[in-house]
Design a protein around this motif. Structure first.
Motif, short mmCIF file in Angstrom:
data_model
loop_
_atom_site.label_atom_id
_atom_site.label_comp_id
_atom_site.label_asym_id
_atom_site.label_seq_id
_atom_site.Cartn_x
_atom_site.Cartn_y
_atom_site.Cartn_z
N GLU A 488 6.83 -27.70 -15.35
CA GLU A 488 7.52 -28.63 -16.24
C GLU A 488 8.60 -27.90 -17.04
O GLU A 488 9.74 -28.38 -17.16
CB GLU A 488 6.54 -29.29 -17.21
CG GLU A 488 7.19 -30.25 -18.18
CD GLU A 488 6.26 -30.72 -19.28
OE1 GLU A 488 6.65 -31.64 -20.02
OE2 GLU A 488 5.15 -30.16 -19.41
N GLN A 521 10.79 -33.60 -11.57
CA GLN A 521 10.34 -34.60 -12.54
C GLN A 521 9.90 -35.89 -11.87
O GLN A 521 8.93 -36.51 -12.30
CB GLN A 521 11.47 -34.86 -13.55
CG GLN A 521 11.71 -33.66 -14.47
CD GLN A 521 13.09 -33.61 -15.08
OE1 GLN A 521 13.97 -34.43 -14.75
NE2 GLN A 521 13.33 -32.65 -15.95
N ALA A 524 6.50 -35.29 -10.46
CA ALA A 524 5.46 -35.20 -11.49
C ALA A 524 5.28 -36.52 -12.24
O ALA A 524 4.35 -36.65 -13.06
CB ALA A 524 5.83 -34.10 -12.49
N ASP A 526 7.29 -37.69 -14.51
CA ASP A 526 7.72 -37.49 -15.90
C ASP A 526 8.95 -38.36 -16.15
O ASP A 526 10.11 -37.90 -16.05
CB ASP A 526 8.03 -36.01 -16.12
CG ASP A 526 8.29 -35.68 -17.58
OD1 ASP A 526 8.48 -36.62 -18.38
OD2 ASP A 526 8.31 -34.48 -17.92
#
Length: 773
Positions: A488, A521, A524, A526
């Motif tokens: 991240e 991202q 993930a 996110d």
């Protein structure tokens, strides 16, 4: 063309929720002194009425200050390093620069004529002396009313001691004679509010007089005593008060001093509470700036108080006027202890040995709040979290200060500051930098908490234009990422590096890094980080005139809409509007930017206001409305100035700004152009947005432009009558009794008043009445 909003009622003073009693002589003296000095300090012990007096004086002189009258509450603040930022925040100045806050605040005030009421200075005397000394030197039209238990010790300070309320003599026996004195008048009003059937008669006037004498005319002491008439007749109230004071002074009443009298009164109120209410009172003192019921349940329960008991205990303290329910338009009720009462509770808490545990629980609760806010940031709860974090900023500061001053707790504080990253970047860059810098200096171990704090602080430093600091932190972040293997953080570093390159006009470097970050991202899930990355991809494409700019802007807007994130959507709308302007689609550009500005209003995103108004000025100039474009450009420049920054940090926009300025000077002439800029120079951010949206004015202007009572057709005579009684602090039931009508009828009139004035709370009605003089 939209006109510049009026500044006649600029500023903020909290509305009185109870009537102001007496003090005619003190108000007159204070007004006279304020005309002769630029710093008037109202001194006296806690509970003597310094705050109420300062607000009344400020209200009466507000028309003399073009820049408004502003109230700044310092009681919840314990770090004098944040003093200048706190004052700036109360004035609506959101300084995003990396310079010391006092510098930006001094520059903002330099040419403004305004009055600041600085309340509860006694615990920050040195900080107040330094900050006010600087401000009064740099801002020649600034005046300050400070309240403190002791003088600030600044050159030129005029100190006025605030006496207790005037009291009758021991020989006073008639009701009429007693009511001529301020202390008795206050006692009557608060007693009637607590027990509507109470009245002062010749029969009980002697007892009322002795109660006021025993309390030395202290407003807070009188108010705490008067509420007891719900349960006791005044004669028994006097007996209990006499017994209490005999005990405290070993029979020598002549030894009483005012601060002992006040403490004894609070002791007495404390003793009349149940054991559980006393415990709750002490535990609630750990909160700064108030709290809601959920916070009280989580922090104050346990070790003798079941969570299910908390509401009844809170209600009991409200009933006894120990705990005050704050006026708010929010759906959750918030409660606050008066500062003197809170300090008393803190002493009691320390005596129980529970203070360390309660402070830790308080910190843990607000750490969880910050973490939840970050988790739910890119969601329909985004505006909720903006509001909640703003309301609890004093508590968050207290949690951060606790973590950074207790041994072994610095990393916890660093986590809190990191979780608040999005809040800092939207509304409080300088304060966010303060806390992150402080935490990074204390928590130096190479942990994931430090890594998160570093890349959060990189963004803030970059937005402030502090590129060297941002670069240094980026370098440390890269080393930590390799050491910790944090995917991240690696994506965030790509994102940050790309943004820095974009600000330096290096699109070729930025784009591949952004695509790499986006890939991680998306994998993930996110969404918050994905929104940011897509924003910068779209910005680079729009600025560079790339063919995929439309697609990237549409994808960003679709993601924000599907997430329900209001603030993120406002940014996406700005970007789409900027892209449309670059393509020459002016009507579409203006509509998109205005929609984004509307969404930013509940949040108060001044940086967003500045960017939206700036680009709207370019659009308006391209449409040929040069006067309005100059006003908009002046509005944007005013907001940038209050932020302590400018477009210079956004290199890809600077050229467009310069082109717009050049065009407007050519079309309007230098003199007319600068005159229009000056016309917009004193606008608040809200007024600037109103100008951008072509409204008649902001809510402040709407209030300012209301006609005087005699010429106001919007309210009927009865509605005006009720509005004035509301401003005195009367309840619906009390108004009904005063006017001999039913409470239901009063309720209907109140609803009509709220509707006609476009208000949402009784406090706003009270403020409007005060503004009418």
């Amino acid at each position: 063309m939209a006109t510049v909003a009026s500044k006649r009622t600029a500023g903020y003073l909290p509305a009185d929720v109870t009537s102001f009693v007496g003090r005619r002589r003190e108000v007159g003296t204070a007004r006279q002194l304020l005309s002769q000095t630029r710093l008037l300090t109202l001194c006296g012990p806690g509970g003597v009425g310094k705050t109420r007096l300062s607000l009344r004086v400020a209200s009466e002189v507000r028309r003399a200050f073009k820049g408004g009258v502003w109230f700044v509450e310092l009681a919840p603040l314990h770090d004098d390093a944040l003093l200048a930022r706190t004052i700036a925040g109360a004035l609506g100045v959101s300084d995003e620069s990396s310079r010391p806050a006092i510098v930006g605040l001094s520059q903002y005030l330099a040419d403004r004529q305004l009055l600041i009421v600085l309340d509860n200075c006694e615990h920050l005397l040195d900080g107040c002396a330094v900050v006010l000394g600087k401000l009064l030197t740099e801002a020649p039209q600034l005046r300050v009313i400070a309240t403190s238990r002791q003088a600030l010790g600044i050159e030129g300070e005029q100190v006025m001691m605030v006496p207790p309320l005037s009291m009758p003599t021991s020989q006073t026996r008639s009701a009429d004679a007693a009511l001529q004195c301020e202390a008795v008048s206050l006692f009557k009003q608060r007693a009637v509010a607590a027990a509507p059937q109470f009245e002062i008669t010749d029969h009980n006037a002697g007892a009322v007089v002795r109660v006021c004498q025993r309390l030395d005319g202290f407003p807070l002491a009188i108010e705490l005593a008067a509420v007891r008439l719900r349960a006791l007749p005044v004669e028994e109230l006097l007996d209990r008060l006499d017994d209490r004071f005999t005990l405290l002074t070993t029979g020598n009443r002549s030894a009483l001093e005012r601060h002992q009298t006040l403490r004894a009164t609070i002791d007495w109120s404390y003793d009349l509470c149940s054991p559980q209410e006393r415990r709750m009172w002490a535990r609630l003192s750990v909160f700064s700036g108030g709290c809601d019921l959920r916070a009280a349940e989580q922090v104050c329960s346990g070790n003798g108080i079941d969570q299910a008991e908390v509401f009844d205990l809170v209600a009991g303290l409200v009933e006894k006027s120990i705990l005050i329910r704050q006026e708010s338009t929010e759906p959750q009720a918030r409660y606050q202890l008066m500062e003197t009462v809170r300090q008393y509770g803190r002493e009691r808490l320390a005596a129980t040995g529970e203070e360390a545990d309660l402070r830790r629980r308080h910190r843990d609760y607000y750490q969880q709040m910050a973490e939840q806010a970050e988790t739910e940031w890119c969601s329909p709860r985004q505006v909720h979290w903006y509001t909640q974090l703003r309301l609890d900023l004093a508590n968050l500061r207290s949690a951060l200060d606790y973590s950074f001053t207790q041994s072994g707790q610095a990393e916890q504080g660093l986590r809190i500051a990191s979780h608040l990253r999005d809040y800092w970047m939207a509304l409080a860059l300088s304060e966010g930098r303060h806390w992150l810098d402080r935490g990074l200096a204390l928590a130096r171990r190479p942990t994931s908490a430090r890594l998160r704090a570093l890349w959060g602080n990189v963004w803030i430093a970059a937005l402030q234009g502090d590129r060297q600091a941002a670069q240094d932190m980026l370098e440390e972040s890269r080393v930590l990422v390799e050491e910790l293997g944090d995917g991240e953080a690696q994506a965030r570093i790509w994102q940050s590096t790309a943004a820095a390159a974009l600000y330096a006009r290096d699109v070729e470097t930025a784009r591949p890094l952004l695509w790499k970050a986006l890939e991680w991202q998306r994998g993930a899930g996110d969404k918050a980080a994905e929104c940011t990355t897509r924003f910068y991809l779209g910005l680079g494409a729009a600025w560079h005139g790339d063919d995929d700019a439309d697609t990237l802007c549409d994808q960003l807007l679709a993601l924000c809409v599907s997430s329900g994130a209001t603030w993120a959507k406002s940014k996406a709308l700005w970007l789409a509007g900027y892209n449309q302007w670059r393509k020459g689609e002016l009507e579409s550009a203006a509509a998109l930017i205005r929609e984004g500005l509307e969404l930013q209003r509940p949040i108060g995103d001044h940086r967003g206001f500045a960017l939206g108004t700036e680009v709207l000025a370019w659009v308006t100039a391209a449409q040929g409305d040069y006067k309005r474009a100059a006003l908009l450009l002046g509005s944007a420049q005013t907001i940038w100035r209050t932020l302590g920054t400018s477009l210079s940090g956004l290199a890809h926009l600077v050229d467009f700004h310069a082109e717009c300025v050049s065009k407007l000077k050519q079309k309007l002439g230098e003199e007319k152009f600068h005159a229009l800029l000056r016309e917009a120079a004193d606008l608040t951010a809200d007024q600037a947005v109103a100008c951008a949206l072509e409204e008649k004015g902001t809510p402040e202007k709407a209030q300012a432009d209301q006609p005087e009572f005699g010429a106001l057709p919007a309210l009927t005579r009865r509605e005006l009558q009720i509005a004035k009684l509301l401003a005195e602090g009367l309840s619906n039931k009390e108004i009904a009794a005063r006017l001999v009508i039913s409470p239901r009828t009063v309720e209907g009139h109140v609803e009509h008043i709220l509707t006609k004035l476009s208000f949402t709370s009784r406090a706003q009605i009270a403020g409007w009445i005060a503004a009418q003089g």
